[in-house]
Design an enzyme around this catalytic site. Structure first.
Site, mmCIF file in Angstrom:
data_model
loop_
_atom_site.group_PDB
_atom_site.id
_atom_site.type_symbol
_atom_site.label_atom_id
_atom_site.label_comp_id
_atom_site.label_asym_id
_atom_site.label_seq_id
_atom_site.Cartn_x
_atom_site.Cartn_y
_atom_site.Cartn_z
ATOM 1 N N PRO A 1 0.843 -1.205 0.000
ATOM 2 C CA PRO A 1 0.000 0.000 0.000
ATOM 3 C C PRO A 1 0.880 1.259 0.000
ATOM 4 O O PRO A 1 1.754 1.400 0.842
ATOM 5 C CB PRO A 1 -0.781 -0.109 1.308
ATOM 6 N N GLU A 2 0.639 2.150 -0.964
ATOM 7 C CA GLU A 2 1.388 3.396 -1.033
ATOM 8 C C GLU A 2 0.531 4.532 -0.475
ATOM 9 O O GLU A 2 -0.580 4.292 0.018
ATOM 10 C CB GLU A 2 1.852 3.626 -2.474
ATOM 11 N N LYS B 1 2.898 6.871 4.396
ATOM 12 C CA LYS B 1 2.308 5.532 4.498
ATOM 13 C C LYS B 1 1.898 5.185 5.935
ATOM 14 O O LYS B 1 1.570 4.037 6.230
ATOM 15 C CB LYS B 1 3.293 4.490 3.980
ATOM 16 N N CYS C 1 7.083 -1.505 -24.624
ATOM 17 C CA CYS C 1 6.640 -0.214 -24.097
ATOM 18 C C CYS C 1 5.348 0.184 -24.796
ATOM 19 O O CYS C 1 5.230 0.069 -26.015
ATOM 20 C CB CYS C 1 7.728 0.833 -24.332
ATOM 21 N N CYS D 1 6.506 3.253 -27.197
ATOM 22 C CA CYS D 1 7.467 3.163 -28.313
ATOM 23 C C CYS D 1 7.750 1.726 -28.749
ATOM 24 O O CYS D 1 8.440 1.513 -29.747
ATOM 25 C CB CYS D 1 8.778 3.859 -27.942
ATOM 26 N N CYS E 1 11.619 2.190 -19.430
ATOM 27 C CA CYS E 1 11.806 2.046 -20.855
ATOM 28 C C CYS E 1 13.106 2.734 -21.244
ATOM 29 O O CYS E 1 13.228 3.948 -21.067
ATOM 30 C CB CYS E 1 10.641 2.663 -21.636
ATOM 31 N N CYS F 1 12.278 5.688 -23.920
ATOM 32 C CA CYS F 1 11.456 6.852 -23.530
ATOM 33 C C CYS F 1 12.068 7.624 -22.361
ATOM 34 O O CYS F 1 11.722 8.774 -22.130
ATOM 35 C CB CYS F 1 10.056 6.410 -23.133
#
Ligand SMILES: [Zn+2]
Length: 259
Positions: A2-3, A55, A232, A235, A254, A257
């Site tokens: 959990p964030e 948190k 991705c 891209c 990525c 990117c």
């Protein structure tokens, strides 16, 4: 895990059930808390507020006592009307708070402690938290100042997870935020421009706040998180993953990117 968005959402639900209500009954089913005597100390008190700090979740009772909870990897809060079926087994409950209308349950929570309000202000885990990205009063300049004080050789992805820099961000938002801001999570703090650090938090913050308002994270398709080896979505390049930082938390990115 959990964030911050999930914890802010939980604080709203728990607060709606508890604030201003008298506590009818408290249970601490796990042996670890058998000697804490929370029922004697808390029953009959009223809950003043339920706050999220990154948190951490704090249930503040009248009379200057606060319950501090951190869910770590697997914990969860549940809020139920009496008679409603719990989402997890009662054997996994660490704390049950009953009012006339609701049962508020902490499941699988490794950090659960009762402290005085004064101690919550000095407790190092809480007092040293950086600005809370989901909070209404998030302070960009404090975040930038904390980053500048951190080790310049540290990767930005790792630095974002450090709750002293930024409270609330976990592994999912770290990876997604770096993608959305177009920043390679392995770049050293020394090479991150002020505008890039701001772009990061400005990409993540509205998404986390929407998630908190919606009731916590949904299964929205991630750009990079948990997508190692897949193309991705922007891209087509294969998403990479590798453990990062002292805790070796997996970072996804990525290579085309993010620069
Ligand atoms: Zn890409």
């Amino acid at each position: 895990m959990p964030e911050g968005d999930a914890i802010h959402s939980a604080a709203r639900r728990v607060g709606a059930a508890l604030v201003g209500r008298a506590i009818v009954e408290i249970e601490t089913p796990q042996p670890r808390h058998a000697m804490d005597h929370w029922p004697e100390r808390l029953e009959g008190r009223t809950v003043r507020a339920v706050d999220a700090r990154g948190k951490h979740l704090l249930i503040r009772f009248d009379g200057g006592l606060t319950l501090h909870s951190h869910l770590r990897m697997r914990g969860a809060w549940g809020v139920y009307r009496h008679g409603q079926r719990w989402r997890r087994s009662p054997r996994r409950a660490w704390l049950v708070i009953r009012t006339a209308d609701h049962e508020v349950v902490q499941f699988d929570g490794p950090v659960l402690e009762l402290m005085t309000d004064a101690r919550t202000r000095f407790d190092q885990r809480i007092a040293r938290l950086g600005p809370d990205l989901v909070a209404d009063d998030f302070d960009e300049s404090r975040f930038l100042a904390r980053l500048r004080e951190d080790d310049p050789a540290r990767g930005i992805g790792d630095a974002l997870l450090d709750q002293r820099n930024l409270a609330g961000v976990g592994n999912v938002w770290k990876s997604e935020g770096c993608f959305l801001a177009g920043i390679d999570p392995w770049r050293r703090l020394a090479d991150i421009e002020r505008d890039e650090a701001l772009a990061l938090v400005r990409e993540i913050r509205p998404l986390m706040r929407q998630s908190a308002a919606r009731g916590g994270p949904s299964d929205v398709e991630a750009w990079v998180y948990n997508r190692a080896g897949l193309p991705c979505r922007r891209c087509g390049t294969r998403i990479r993953s590798r453990g990062q930082g002292d805790d070796n938390r997996t970072t996804y990115w990525c290579p085309r990117c993010q620069v």
